[in-house]
Design an enzyme around this catalytic site. Structure first.
Site: not given
Length: 278
Positions: A63, A113, A202, A237
Site C-alpha cells: 500500500k 514487498h 508517495y 492517475s
C-alpha cells in the site's frame, strides 16, 4: 537465511480472534499460509532467482505505491504511455507463481514487498537498479485496512480499523512491522554502496508526478520528453489505472486481474481508501 526445521508459531490474534498466526525468519514475521515450511521454500527460491543485467526492481511495503510505480517504470522503459497487459503480480518476487517472471521478455520491471535480505542474492553483484518508494505510515495503515476490509474471506480479518491499527502499530500484520521495513531498506544503500538505488516518496509522486517521473527516468538512464512524462502521469492517475485493471490487464495464472479480484473499500468511515493522502 535461517532454515529452522520446526519454526516457532506465534499467535498474535486478539481476544476477538482478529489477526493472524506467524512464524519468524531472519527477524521478519511471516504470515502462515498452508505451512511455514512451504513459505520458507518460497523465500529460498526467491533468493536464488536468476536476475538479468537489465532488470529493475521496485521495492515497497504494501500500500505504498508499488503498483503505481511499477506501471510508471514499465512505461518509461517501453518509451510510451501504453498499458502493459501483464499485471505487476507476474513479476512480483514473493508471489506463489513468481517464477513466471522468467517468461517475460527483457527489459523486465520486477517488484516485491520483501525485505532486501530475502531478495535475490545477486542484487548487488549485478548492480540491479532499485527504486524504493515510501509512504506516510498513517496513510499506509488506512489503505492496508481498506484492502483487508474488501478481502475478508481470503485474508481472514473482519475487525474494525481500531483493532487493525493496534496490530499495525505492533507490527503484528502480514509483511511485518512497517517501521522495521523502512529502517532495513534505508540501511541497504549504506551497507551496499555498489547498489544503484533511488528512494522516492508517495506524497511527492502525488504532488508533482511529472517531476518525479523525470527523476525516475534520469535514474534509469532513459531519455524522455516533457510530453511523454505528462502522458505517463495522466495514464497512471489513480482513476485511469483502476479502469485499466478492469479493462486491459490479463489474468495471472489462476488469479483474475486486480481490478476484478475484489471490491476494495471500508465499511467504516475511514478516509484515504481512494488514493488520497493526508
Amino acid at each position: 537465511m535461517e532454515d529452522p526445521q520446526t519454526p516457532e508459531i506465534l499467535d498474535y490474534r486478539n481476544e476477538k480472534g482478529q489477526g493472524w498466526r506467524f512464524y519468524k525468519i531472519d527477524g521478519v514475521l511471516r504470515r502462515i499460509g498452508k505451512t511455514p515450511e512451504g513459505d520458507m521454500k518460497l523465500l529460498k527460491k526467491v533468493q536464488t532467482f536468476q536476475l538479468r543485467d537489465d532488470d529493475v526492481m521496485v521495492a515497497a511495503y504494501p500500500k505504498c505505491g508499488s503498483h503505481w510505480l511499477w506501471e510508471i517504470v514499465t512505461m518509461l522503459r517501453a518509451g510510451n504511455s501504453e498499458y502493459n497487459k501483464k499485471t505487476k503480480e507476474v513479476a512480483m518476487l514473493g508471489m506463489p507463481m513468481f517464477e513466471r517472471a522468467d517468461e517475460l521478455p527483457s527489459p523486465r520491471v520486477l517488484n516485491s514487498h520483501l525485505h532486501f535480505r530475502h531478495l535475490p542474492e545477486k542484487m548487488v553483484e549485478k548492480r540491479i537498479k532499485t527504486i524504493l518508494i515510501l509512504r506516510n505510515p498513517k496513510d499506509v495503515s488506512v489503505s492496508y485496512y481498506c484492502m483487508f476490509n474488501g478481502m475478508k474471506e481470503s485474508i481472514g480479518f473482519d475487525g474494525t480499523y481500531s483493532e487493525f491499527l493496534d496490530l499495525f502499530l505492533e507490527g503484528k500484520i502480514p509483511n511485518g512491522d512497517y517501521v522495521d521495513f523502512v529502517k532495513d531498506w534505508l540501511h541497504v544503500k549504506q551497507d551496499n554502496p555498489d547498489l544503484p538505488m533511488l528512494t522516492m516518496f508517495y506524497e511527492n509522486l502525488k504532488k508533482d508526478p511529472v517531476k518525479e517521473i523525470k527523476a525516475v527516468a534520469e535514474f534509469l538512464g532513459v531519455t524522455v520528453t516533457d510530453e511523454l512524462c505528462e502522458q505517463i502521469a495522466e495514464a497512471c492517475s489513480f482513476k485511469k489505472l483502476k479502469a485499466a485493471d478492469k479493462e486491459v490487464k490479463e489474468s495471472f495464472g489462476d488469479l483474475p486481474n486486480p481490478g476484478r479480484k475484489v471490491t476494495l473499500g471500508c465499511t467504516e468511515k475511514v478516509k484515504l481508501g481512494t488514493g488520497r493522502i493526508g
